[in-house]
Design an enzyme around this catalytic site. Structure first.
Site, mmCIF file in Angstrom:
data_model
loop_
_atom_site.group_PDB
_atom_site.id
_atom_site.type_symbol
_atom_site.label_atom_id
_atom_site.label_comp_id
_atom_site.label_asym_id
_atom_site.label_seq_id
_atom_site.Cartn_x
_atom_site.Cartn_y
_atom_site.Cartn_z
ATOM 1 N N GLY A 1 -3.473 4.723 -7.617
ATOM 2 C CA GLY A 1 -3.835 2.878 -8.944
ATOM 3 C C GLY A 1 -5.089 3.359 -9.499
ATOM 4 N N TYR B 1 5.513 -9.633 -1.500
ATOM 5 C CA TYR B 1 4.149 -9.796 -1.799
ATOM 6 C C TYR B 1 3.528 -9.628 -0.600
ATOM 7 C CZ TYR B 1 0.133 -8.484 -3.726
ATOM 8 O OH TYR B 1 -1.115 -7.674 -4.207
ATOM 9 N N LYS C 1 2.256 -6.921 1.711
ATOM 10 C CA LYS C 1 0.975 -6.109 2.535
ATOM 11 C C LYS C 1 0.786 -6.469 3.183
ATOM 12 C CE LYS C 1 -0.482 -5.662 -1.625
ATOM 13 N NZ LYS C 1 -1.559 -3.841 -2.337
ATOM 14 N N ASN D 1 -4.205 1.841 -3.136
ATOM 15 C CA ASN D 1 -4.913 0.670 -4.001
ATOM 16 C C ASN D 1 -3.770 0.643 -5.409
ATOM 17 O OD1 ASN D 1 -6.134 -1.670 -5.788
ATOM 18 N ND2 ASN D 1 -5.786 -0.640 -7.114
ATOM 19 N N ARG E 1 -6.667 1.465 -13.987
ATOM 20 C CA ARG E 1 -7.264 -0.083 -14.135
ATOM 21 C C ARG E 1 -7.124 -1.038 -12.889
ATOM 22 N NH1 ARG E 1 -1.339 -2.594 -15.722
ATOM 23 N NH2 ARG E 1 -0.096 -2.328 -13.252
ATOM 24 N N SER F 1 -4.470 -7.773 0.990
ATOM 25 C CA SER F 1 -4.239 -9.274 -0.009
ATOM 26 C C SER F 1 -4.056 -10.879 0.915
ATOM 27 C CB SER F 1 -2.606 -9.690 -1.222
ATOM 28 O OG SER F 1 -3.583 -10.597 -1.824
#
Length: 250
Positions: free
Chosen positions: A19, A159, A163, A94, A22, A146
């Site tokens: 990843g 999500y 994580k 990532n 960005r 996260s």
């Protein structure tokens, strides 16, 4: 790129960053290059503009194609990595996707897709790279989780669960690979100024920022600096840890 100290903490090290094109992944690549590493940045599509940009931070950047959802793509990426180097010192998982939706309105297909990228993809990449680290009997694996893993805000079930799974997997990696000189740690960012943050509900974002002691959003380089610490010998006696970078949500 403020607050980066040019001390070459990663001189002669090879790092793989998924990843990379960005946000946090891009900042990590820049930081690692400045610190002397050779960086193999993985993205779903090879980006010539990215390669040109990275050249201003260091000459040892390689951008290769990798779709973490595709086992064939992972195998081809591993071949490309081995063509560059037979030894990997650092892996940063990532690559990830976001998802928002309340429990009763979340299709299982959506959950499976998020877990394919955020969990199973990271595991598959790590299994491949860890074999190279085992040969060298050293390495640092850094998984980007996260704060959603432990802050059960409305709409973050899928999500956050993905994580949380990644954080738990990191602990097993630390336990199982430690005897072979390989460390594994997790970074859990809070709200960070990235494209993913732009997908958040505005009120939820402001609530998290207001709940933090520092009362501000993180920048990608705030996370990249922690990744640098975990990648370098400065953290040589740390493994199995979750480092939360959220501005102090206490």
């Amino acid at each position: 790129m403020s607050q980066i100290i040019d001390t070459k903490l990663l001189l002669n090290k090879y790092a793989v960053v998924t990843g990379c094109n960005r946000g946090i992944g891009r900042a990590i690549c820049q930081n690692f290059l400045i610190q002397g590493a050779s960086v193999i940045g993985c993205s779903r599509e090879v980006d010539k503009q990215l390669q040109m940009e990275m050249a201003s931070f260091g000459q040892n950047f390689h951008n290769i194609q990798l779709d973490v959802q595709d086992e064939t793509s992972i195998k081809e990426a591993l071949k490309a990595i081995k063509d560059i180097t037979k030894e990997i010192d650092i892996l940063v998982n990532n690559a990830g996707i976001a998802h928002g939706g309340v429990f009763q309105m979340t299709p299982l297909a959506d959950m499976r897709r998020v877990f394919e990228v955020n969990v199973f993809g990271a595991v598959a990449v790590t299994q491949a790279i860890a074999r190279l680290m085992v040969r060298k009997k050293s390495g640092s694996i850094i998984n980007i989780s996260s704060t959603a893993a432990h802050l059960p805000d409305r709409g973050t079930m899928t999500y956050g669960a993905s994580k949380a799974a990644l954080s738990r997997i990191t602990e097993s990696l630390a336990q199982e690979l430690g005897a072979m000189g390989i460390r594994a740690n997790t970074i859990a960012p809070g709200v960070t100024e990235t494209d993913m943050a732009k997908q958040m509900d505005g009120k939820a974002k402001e609530r998290l920022i207001s709940a933090s002691a520092l009362k501000k959003i993180a920048q990608p380089n705030d996370i990249a600096n922690v990744a640098l610490f975990l990648a370098s010998n400065l953290s040589s006696h740390m493994t199995g840890q979750i480092l939360t970078v959220d501005g102090g949500i206490l």
